[in-house]
Scaffold this motif. Structure first.
Motif, PDB file in Angstrom:
ATOM      1  N   ALA A  26      10.922   9.954  -8.548  1.00 21.55           N
ATOM      2  CA  ALA A  26      10.395   8.709  -7.993  1.00 21.55           C
ATOM      3  C   ALA A  26       8.986   8.986  -7.489  1.00 21.55           C
ATOM      4  N   VAL A  27       8.079   8.091  -7.809  1.00 13.21           N
ATOM      5  CA  VAL A  27       6.697   8.204  -7.341  1.00 13.21           C
ATOM      6  C   VAL A  27       6.442   6.966  -6.488  1.00 13.21           C
ATOM      7  N   CYS A  28       6.197   7.174  -5.204  1.00 14.52           N
ATOM      8  CA  CYS A  28       6.015   6.036  -4.299  1.00 14.52           C
ATOM      9  C   CYS A  28       5.014   6.376  -3.197  1.00 14.52           C
ATOM     10  N   SER A  29       4.578   5.357  -2.489  1.00 12.96           N
ATOM     11  CA  SER A  29       3.673   5.551  -1.355  1.00 12.96           C
ATOM     12  C   SER A  29       3.928   4.457  -0.327  1.00 12.96           C
ATOM     13  N   ALA A  30       3.414   4.672   0.847  1.00 11.96           N
ATOM     14  CA  ALA A  30       3.574   3.694   1.918  1.00 11.96           C
ATOM     15  C   ALA A  30       2.509   2.606   1.866  1.00 11.96           C
ATOM     16  N   SER A  32      -0.832   0.603  -0.343  1.00 15.53           N
ATOM     17  CA  SER A  32      -1.485   0.277  -1.605  1.00 15.53           C
ATOM     18  C   SER A  32      -2.751   1.110  -1.779  1.00 15.53           C
ATOM     19  N   GLU A  34      -3.040   4.250  -3.017  1.00 20.95           N
ATOM     20  CA  GLU A  34      -2.908   5.696  -2.835  1.00 20.95           C
ATOM     21  C   GLU A  34      -2.763   6.467  -4.147  1.00 20.95           C
ATOM     22  N   VAL A  36      -0.467   5.899  -6.791  1.00 21.40           N
ATOM     23  CA  VAL A  36       0.876   6.052  -7.349  1.00 21.40           C
ATOM     24  C   VAL A  36       0.893   5.708  -8.837  1.00 21.40           C
ATOM     25  N   THR A  37       0.294   4.602  -9.202  1.00 25.86           N
ATOM     26  CA  THR A  37       0.257   4.205 -10.609  1.00 25.86           C
ATOM     27  C   THR A  37      -0.488   5.235 -11.432  1.00 25.86           C
ATOM     28  N   ALA A  40       1.740   8.286 -11.883  1.00 26.12           N
ATOM     29  CA  ALA A  40       2.832   8.014 -12.813  1.00 26.12           C
ATOM     30  C   ALA A  40       2.331   7.969 -14.258  1.00 26.12           C
TER      31      ALA A  40
END
Length: 50
Positions: A26-30, A32, A34, A36-37, A40
């Protein structure tokens, strides 16, 4: 932001993920913006999904 999949940081993440035979990540962040896209996409390109 666009991270080329050839960057050493992407290679290090790839090695850490797949050296333990992980089947999913899982690739996520707290927040916008940062990257992540970008991360990925770079990982997907490196492993041949994109």
């Amino acid at each position: 932001m666009r991270i080329p999949y050839q960057h050493i940081e992407i290679e290090q993440i790839y090695t850490q993920i797949f050296s333990d035979r992980k089947r999913a990540i899982a690739v996520c962040s707290a927040n916008s913006g940062e990257g992540v896209t970008s991360l990925a996409i770079a990982l997907g390109t490196l492993i041949g999904l994109l």
